[in-house]
Design a protein around this motif. Structure first.
Motif, PDB file in Angstrom:
ATOM      1  N   LEU A   1      12.386 -21.869  -0.474  1.00 14.49           N
ATOM      2  CA  LEU A   1      11.075 -22.274  -0.966  1.00 14.49           C
ATOM      3  C   LEU A   1      11.163 -22.747  -2.408  1.00 14.49           C
ATOM      4  O   LEU A   1      12.033 -22.342  -3.167  1.00 14.49           O
ATOM      5  N   PHE A   2      10.250 -23.632  -2.733  1.00 16.25           N
ATOM      6  CA  PHE A   2      10.093 -24.172  -4.075  1.00 16.25           C
ATOM      7  C   PHE A   2       8.590 -24.261  -4.278  1.00 16.25           C
ATOM      8  O   PHE A   2       7.908 -24.995  -3.562  1.00 16.25           O
ATOM      9  N   MET A   3       8.055 -23.442  -5.214  1.00 18.65           N
ATOM     10  CA  MET A   3       6.603 -23.330  -5.392  1.00 18.65           C
ATOM     11  C   MET A   3       6.194 -23.443  -6.850  1.00 18.65           C
ATOM     12  O   MET A   3       6.923 -23.028  -7.738  1.00 18.65           O
ATOM     13  N   ASP A   4       5.011 -23.964  -7.049  1.00 14.06           N
ATOM     14  CA  ASP A   4       4.326 -23.941  -8.334  1.00 14.06           C
ATOM     15  C   ASP A   4       3.244 -22.878  -8.179  1.00 14.06           C
ATOM     16  O   ASP A   4       2.330 -23.034  -7.370  1.00 14.06           O
ATOM     17  N   SER A   5       3.373 -21.756  -8.893  1.00 14.45           N
ATOM     18  CA  SER A   5       2.489 -20.604  -8.705  1.00 14.45           C
ATOM     19  C   SER A   5       1.687 -20.298  -9.957  1.00 14.45           C
ATOM     20  O   SER A   5       2.211 -20.417 -11.065  1.00 14.45           O
ATOM     21  N   SER A   6       0.455 -19.872  -9.755  1.00 16.31           N
ATOM     22  CA  SER A   6      -0.403 -19.456 -10.861  1.00 16.31           C
ATOM     23  C   SER A   6      -1.026 -18.110 -10.534  1.00 16.31           C
ATOM     24  O   SER A   6      -1.675 -17.965  -9.490  1.00 16.31           O
ATOM     25  N   LEU A   7      -0.818 -17.141 -11.415  1.00 19.54           N
ATOM     26  CA  LEU A   7      -1.444 -15.828 -11.290  1.00 19.54           C
ATOM     27  C   LEU A   7      -2.645 -15.786 -12.225  1.00 19.54           C
ATOM     28  O   LEU A   7      -2.542 -16.180 -13.393  1.00 19.54           O
ATOM     29  N   ALA A   8      -3.767 -15.317 -11.715  1.00 13.16           N
ATOM     30  CA  ALA A   8      -4.971 -15.157 -12.533  1.00 13.16           C
ATOM     31  C   ALA A   8      -4.712 -14.119 -13.628  1.00 13.16           C
ATOM     32  O   ALA A   8      -3.779 -13.318 -13.522  1.00 13.16           O
ATOM     33  N   PRO A   9      -5.506 -14.121 -14.691  1.00 13.59           N
ATOM     34  CA  PRO A   9      -5.333 -13.116 -15.747  1.00 13.59           C
ATOM     35  C   PRO A   9      -5.268 -11.697 -15.185  1.00 13.59           C
ATOM     36  O   PRO A   9      -6.116 -11.308 -14.372  1.00 13.59           O
ATOM     37  N   ASN A  10      -4.243 -10.965 -15.586  1.00 12.31           N
ATOM     38  CA  ASN A  10      -4.000  -9.570 -15.195  1.00 12.31           C
ATOM     39  C   ASN A  10      -3.765  -9.352 -13.702  1.00 12.31           C
ATOM     40  O   ASN A  10      -3.715  -8.213 -13.246  1.00 12.31           O
ATOM     41  N   ALA A  11      -3.618 -10.413 -12.927  1.00 10.89           N
ATOM     42  CA  ALA A  11      -3.306 -10.276 -11.497  1.00 10.89           C
ATOM     43  C   ALA A  11      -1.828  -9.918 -11.352  1.00 10.89           C
ATOM     44  O   ALA A  11      -1.026 -10.143 -12.260  1.00 10.89           O
ATOM     45  N   SER A  12      -1.483  -9.365 -10.192  1.00 14.68           N
ATOM     46  CA  SER A  12      -0.095  -8.957  -9.999  1.00 14.68           C
ATOM     47  C   SER A  12       0.394  -9.223  -8.589  1.00 14.68           C
ATOM     48  O   SER A  12      -0.380  -9.327  -7.644  1.00 14.68           O
ATOM     49  N   ILE A  13       1.710  -9.313  -8.478  1.00 10.55           N
ATOM     50  CA  ILE A  13       2.421  -9.441  -7.209  1.00 10.55           C
ATOM     51  C   ILE A  13       2.984  -8.058  -6.922  1.00 10.55           C
ATOM     52  O   ILE A  13       3.726  -7.503  -7.734  1.00 10.55           O
TER      53      ILE A  13
ATOM     54  N   ASN B   1       0.806  -1.221   0.000  1.00  9.44           N
ATOM     55  CA  ASN B   1       0.000   0.000   0.000  1.00  9.44           C
ATOM     56  C   ASN B   1       0.840   1.273   0.000  1.00  9.44           C
ATOM     57  O   ASN B   1       0.293   2.359   0.087  1.00  9.44           O
ATOM     58  N   HIS B   2       2.154   1.144  -0.088  1.00  8.50           N
ATOM     59  CA  HIS B   2       3.053   2.302  -0.046  1.00  8.50           C
ATOM     60  C   HIS B   2       3.584   2.690  -1.417  1.00  8.50           C
ATOM     61  O   HIS B   2       4.511   3.483  -1.511  1.00  8.50           O
ATOM     62  N   VAL B   3       3.025   2.120  -2.458  1.00 10.91           N
ATOM     63  CA  VAL B   3       3.467   2.429  -3.818  1.00 10.91           C
ATOM     64  C   VAL B   3       2.276   2.875  -4.658  1.00 10.91           C
ATOM     65  O   VAL B   3       1.123   2.771  -4.227  1.00 10.91           O
ATOM     66  N   HIS B   4       2.560   3.316  -5.867  1.00 12.72           N
ATOM     67  CA  HIS B   4       1.504   3.714  -6.792  1.00 12.72           C
ATOM     68  C   HIS B   4       0.542   2.544  -6.981  1.00 12.72           C
ATOM     69  O   HIS B   4       0.956   1.382  -6.984  1.00 12.72           O
ATOM     70  N   ILE B   5      -0.714   2.824  -7.155  1.00 16.90           N
ATOM     71  CA  ILE B   5      -1.752   1.791  -7.243  1.00 16.90           C
ATOM     72  C   ILE B   5      -1.441   0.734  -8.305  1.00 16.90           C
ATOM     73  O   ILE B   5      -1.786  -0.428  -8.145  1.00 16.90           O
ATOM     74  N   ASP B   6      -0.756   1.120  -9.389  1.00 14.97           N
ATOM     75  CA  ASP B   6      -0.420   0.164 -10.441  1.00 14.97           C
ATOM     76  C   ASP B   6       0.532  -0.932  -9.955  1.00 14.97           C
ATOM     77  O   ASP B   6       0.596  -2.000 -10.547  1.00 14.97           O
ATOM     78  N   GLN B   7       1.305  -0.653  -8.903  1.00 13.00           N
ATOM     79  CA  GLN B   7       2.277  -1.628  -8.394  1.00 13.00           C
ATOM     80  C   GLN B   7       1.883  -2.196  -7.030  1.00 13.00           C
ATOM     81  O   GLN B   7       2.682  -2.868  -6.395  1.00 13.00           O
ATOM     82  N   LYS B   8       0.667  -1.939  -6.631  1.00 11.14           N
ATOM     83  CA  LYS B   8       0.186  -2.360  -5.312  1.00 11.14           C
ATOM     84  C   LYS B   8       0.077  -3.884  -5.202  1.00 11.14           C
ATOM     85  O   LYS B   8       0.319  -4.454  -4.145  1.00 11.14           O
ATOM     86  N   GLY B   9      -0.286  -4.535  -6.273  1.00 13.42           N
ATOM     87  CA  GLY B   9      -0.579  -5.971  -6.253  1.00 13.42           C
ATOM     88  C   GLY B   9      -2.076  -6.157  -6.173  1.00 13.42           C
ATOM     89  O   GLY B   9      -2.746  -5.525  -5.359  1.00 13.42           O
ATOM     90  N   GLN B  10      -2.611  -7.018  -7.046  1.00 11.23           N
ATOM     91  CA  GLN B  10      -4.052  -7.263  -7.042  1.00 11.23           C
ATOM     92  C   GLN B  10      -4.354  -8.594  -7.699  1.00 11.23           C
ATOM     93  O   GLN B  10      -3.527  -9.146  -8.406  1.00 11.23           O
ATOM     94  N   GLY B  11      -5.542  -9.101  -7.432  1.00 13.11           N
ATOM     95  CA  GLY B  11      -5.964 -10.362  -8.030  1.00 13.11           C
ATOM     96  C   GLY B  11      -5.476 -11.558  -7.242  1.00 13.11           C
ATOM     97  O   GLY B  11      -4.971 -11.444  -6.133  1.00 13.11           O
ATOM     98  N   GLU B  12      -5.623 -12.712  -7.844  1.00 13.00           N
ATOM     99  CA  GLU B  12      -5.395 -13.971  -7.138  1.00 13.00           C
ATOM    100  C   GLU B  12      -4.151 -14.703  -7.613  1.00 13.00           C
ATOM    101  O   GLU B  12      -3.897 -14.826  -8.807  1.00 13.00           O
TER     102      GLU B  12
END
Length: 162
Positions: free
Chosen positions: A82-94, A47-58
């Motif tokens: 860590l060793f992970m298998d990760s999936s980001l939803a369409p247009n979601a972000s970290i 929450n300390h960055v511009h909304i575009d870099q905030k992170g959103q979605g699943e």
């Protein structure tokens, strides 16, 4: 398949990274059904960055191995955390976040990732990667990651750096 947990249910409880399916299981193998699947709503939300870099979605994270302090399995002898298998939803972000003492590798299996990396000098690198490409972030660097319109599936490996 094991039930999917929320981020809070996994990280703020004693929920294990892996639940053995029989007494005969050993250190060398894990069955998919016992591996923790965790849903993150806005992974690394910032929450300390511009909304575009905030992170959103699943983001769905399948925790294959974890040696981080809060969920240490004591299976790995290396510095891998860590060793992970990760999936980001369409247009979601970290969300934009900094790596203090770990390096991390992403290996993209499916989809597309838009990556913004800020190195130790403050130089910004932007890159779109597709299936078969990799992304490396080292200690002292920050990154923001966004999936393309079809989403993205990637392997993440993080290791502690002294």
């Amino acid at each position: 398949m094991r039930n999917t947990l929320t981020e809070m249910e996994f990280h703020e409880s004693d929920a294990p990274v892996y639940e053995p399916q029989s007494d005969k299981e050993n250190l060398y193998f894990k069955q998919s059904v016992g591996i923790a699947n965790v849903i993150y709503q806005a992974a690394h939300e910032n929450n300390h960055v511009h909304i575009d870099q905030k992170g959103q979605g699943e983001l769905l994270g399948k925790w294959l191995y974890n040696e981080q302090q809060d969920k240490k399995e004591k299976r790995l002898k290396s510095t891998i955390e860590l060793f992970m298998d990760s999936s980001l939803a369409p247009n979601a972000s970290i969300g934009l976040h900094k790596h203090s003492d770990t390096e991390e590798i992403y290996y993209l299996l499916e989809g597309q990732l838009h990556i913004e990396l800020i190195d130790k000098k403050g130089t910004i690198f932007q890159q779109v990667i597709t299936a078969g490409d990799t992304h490396l972030i080292q200690p002292g660097e920050s990154h923001f990651v966004k999936a393309g319109a079809q989403g993205a599936r990637f392997i993440v490996v993080a290791a502690k750096v002294d």
